[in-house]
Design a protein around this motif. Structure first.
Motif, short mmCIF file in Angstrom:
data_model
loop_
_atom_site.label_atom_id
_atom_site.label_comp_id
_atom_site.label_asym_id
_atom_site.label_seq_id
_atom_site.Cartn_x
_atom_site.Cartn_y
_atom_site.Cartn_z
N LEU A 60 0.93 -1.06 -0.12
CA LEU A 60 -0.14 0.06 -0.04
C LEU A 60 0.90 1.20 -0.05
CD1 LEU A 60 -2.79 -1.19 2.57
CD2 LEU A 60 -2.97 -0.82 0.28
N GLU A 61 2.10 1.21 0.67
CA GLU A 61 2.85 2.49 0.70
C GLU A 61 3.46 2.53 -0.58
OE1 GLU A 61 6.94 3.91 3.14
OE2 GLU A 61 5.86 2.22 3.67
N LYS A 62 4.03 1.58 -1.35
CA LYS A 62 4.95 1.75 -2.59
C LYS A 62 4.25 1.94 -3.78
CE LYS A 62 8.96 0.03 -0.26
NZ LYS A 62 10.40 -0.85 -0.56
N PHE A 63 3.13 1.31 -3.79
CA PHE A 63 2.31 1.23 -5.07
C PHE A 63 0.78 1.99 -4.92
CE2 PHE A 63 5.02 -2.50 -4.51
CZ PHE A 63 5.97 -2.46 -5.91
N PRO A 64 0.90 3.11 -5.47
CA PRO A 64 -0.57 3.79 -5.50
C PRO A 64 -1.75 2.96 -6.38
CG PRO A 64 1.08 5.01 -7.03
CD PRO A 64 1.88 3.83 -6.40
N GLU A 65 -1.14 1.95 -7.36
CA GLU A 65 -2.00 1.37 -8.09
C GLU A 65 -2.93 0.49 -7.29
OE1 GLU A 65 1.54 2.17 -10.36
OE2 GLU A 65 1.23 1.21 -8.58
N VAL A 66 -2.58 0.15 -5.96
CA VAL A 66 -3.42 -0.83 -5.07
C VAL A 66 -4.52 -0.08 -4.46
CG1 VAL A 66 -3.24 -2.42 -3.15
CG2 VAL A 66 -1.46 -2.14 -4.77
N GLU A 67 -5.77 -0.55 -4.61
CA GLU A 67 -6.89 -0.05 -3.83
C GLU A 67 -6.95 -0.41 -2.55
OE1 GLU A 67 -11.66 -0.02 -4.26
OE2 GLU A 67 -10.59 -0.10 -6.10
N LYS A 68 -6.87 -2.01 -2.40
CA LYS A 68 -6.74 -2.17 -0.80
C LYS A 68 -6.34 -3.65 -0.96
CE LYS A 68 -11.48 -4.05 -1.43
NZ LYS A 68 -12.72 -3.82 -0.77
#
Length: 500
Positions: A60-68
């Motif tokens: 979650l911290e390194k990849f803004p593509e992840v929603e949850k």
């Protein structure tokens, strides 16, 4: 000259086909990732939960593509999907691809996430797609794309060969996230009785076993009644007296003379590694080595692995290896295609015979099939697409359209012959000129109809692309060859018959 050229192209196409590689169904990105997360065997629930939590924070911290990120560890109260506490499923829910910034493709994003998660020692992560992972698990009992099973009797021998096979798998090009099933590593307290000392004290093993069982597992000493209900009254040592190995060693055993001696006087008590699990297929013990395949087709990957296994691993009598997962599905699909394709071709030839009443004319029309196959194979090679079930279905559809164009030309040649034309060259030229537009329209409609599938880059395009590529490439080559090679074959056949 024409026949030699066609035969040469067909031979080249067959050679290329043997080098295409194969896979059951192309990897289909499903919009999310399912990550098979495993800590060291024998780890407790807190260790698994902590590993999933730390991995989720990194993602979650390194990849803004992840929603949850959603994690599931062990089994629920209703164990429809039983897992050990050292295994977890981590579902990474992704945003729409247009919002991605760290990567452009699923493969690139997976590689970057795997590299980021390497910061967690002692934890293995296997990236897959959710439905694909469940499909593999249902088919072969493991979640990886390729599942290698070693069957045998002795667990230690199985573990030794599995470790060796795991090292070989890591050396195979295209292998990723190699998983070796752990069947040992569970710490167990083992009590090894000294029968001579036991006899000196006048004890017997059954009495000692009863004391140990009562102290740590508990033993019923009576019944407790609450109304119409009744319960066993179980007695055992207090919790603080059964926490560690020394508590077992200092357990007091009463001798027939009334003296009390510690258990380690008559037995050796140690912690040793025992079986973690015993898995069986068809009542035979087995161990699994699984691997995912990235950047390469499954068939060539397994072929390389099989070659290395034959050269470097010599199994003892009674032990053998099987290859499953997506590779097993591919082999089963190819076996079915070996039946379906010849059957379809036989039915096509039967219909041609009934339509024209001539075996020779049917065979002439049949020549359009290898002509179209040349184009389909070349198209797959140019686009670097492996053979799959989707491509196989494309070939069946391609053969039908190619034969249809041959029928259109042959029917026109026969019509001109019945109208009294006798000059063979004129018949071929007039028939080809008359049916040029219908043949081109037939090929164009099919090709243009499949063009969006061939060029698609959206979700699900991986399955559609091989089918469309085969049909378009095959029709382009077949249509060109129909007006050159097929008409040449018809002219040569008619000329030979007129001479006879």
């Amino acid at each position: 000259m024409v026949l030699a050229t066609v035969l040469g192209l067909f031979a080249v196409a067959v050679f290329i086909f043997t080098r295409l590689g194969g896979e059951f169904i192309p990897a289909l990105p499903e919009g999310d990732f399912a990550v098979d997360t495993r800590v060291l065997p024998g780890s407790n629930l807190n260790t698994s939960v902590e590993a999933v939590s730390k991995a989720s924070e990194i993602i979650l911290e390194k990849f803004p593509e992840v929603e949850k990120v959603v994690g599931k560890t062990g089994s629920s109260e209703v164990p429809t999907d039983p897992m050990a506490v050292d295994a977890s499923d981590m579902m990474i829910i992704l945003k729409p691809r247009k919002e991605w910034t760290s990567a452009k493709t699923y493969t690139e994003l997976e590689a970057k996430m795997s590299a980021a998660l390497e910061a967690l020692p002692g934890v293995s992560f296997g990236f897959q797609y959710p439905v694909n992972m469940r499909f593999n698990e249902l088919m072969s009992g493991a979640r990886q794309d390729v599942v290698v099973k070693i069957f045998g009797e002795d667990l230690d021998t199985l573990a030794t060969y599995a470790a060796q096979l795991g090292r070989l798998s890591n050396s195979v090009e295209g292998s990723e996230a190699v998983y070796v099933e752990s069947i040992t590593g569970m710490p167990q307290i083992v009590i090894d009785y000294n029968r001579t000392t036991i006899a000196q004290y006048g004890l017997n093993i059954s009495d000692i076993n009863r004391v140990v069982n009562a102290a740590f597992a508990g033993e019923s000493s009576g019944m407790v009644y609450e109304g119409e209900r009744r319960f066993d009254l179980v007695v055992r040592l207090a919790g603080e007296k059964r926490k560690n190995l020394e508590d077992v060693r200092q357990l007091l055993i009463t001798t027939p003379q009334g003296a009390q001696i510690p258990l380690n006087t008559v037995a050796n008590v140690d912690i040793v590694e025992g079986p973690n699990q015993i898995q069986r297929d068809n009542s035979q013990r087995r161990i699994i080595v699984g691997l995912n395949v990235r950047g390469r087709d499954i068939q060539s990957t397994v072929s390389e692995l099989q070659q290395k296994v034959e050269e470097q691993i010599k199994l003892p009598p009674g032990y053998y290896i099987t290859y499953g997962g997506a590779f097993e599905n591919l082999e089963a699909a190819k076996d079915r295609l070996y039946v379906a394709v010849p059957l379809a071709l036989a039915l096509i030839f039967l219909l041609l015979y009934f339509a024209f009443g001539s075996v020779k004319q049917g065979l002439l029309i049949y020549s359009t099939i290898p002509l179209s196959a040349i184009g389909g194979i070349f198209a797959l090679a140019i686009r670097d697409i492996s053979f799959s079930v989707s491509a196989g279905i494309g070939f069946i559809a391609l053969f039908g359209v190619a034969v249809l164009n041959g029928i259109v030309l042959m029917a026109e040649f026969n019509r001109l012959t019945k109208r009294g034309y006798t000059n063979l060259k004129r018949i071929v030229i007039m028939g080809t000129k008359t049916r040029l537009r219908p043949v081109l329209m037939t090929a164009s409609v099919a090709s243009l109809g499949f063009l969006p599938m061939a060029l698609s880059t959206g979700e699900g395009a991986e399955v559609q692309r091989p089918l469309a590529t085969v049909v378009i490439g095959g029709l382009l080559i077949a249509t060109f060859f129909n007006f050159i090679c097929f008409t040449h074959f018809v002219y040569a056949y008619a000329q030979k018959n007129s001479c006879q």
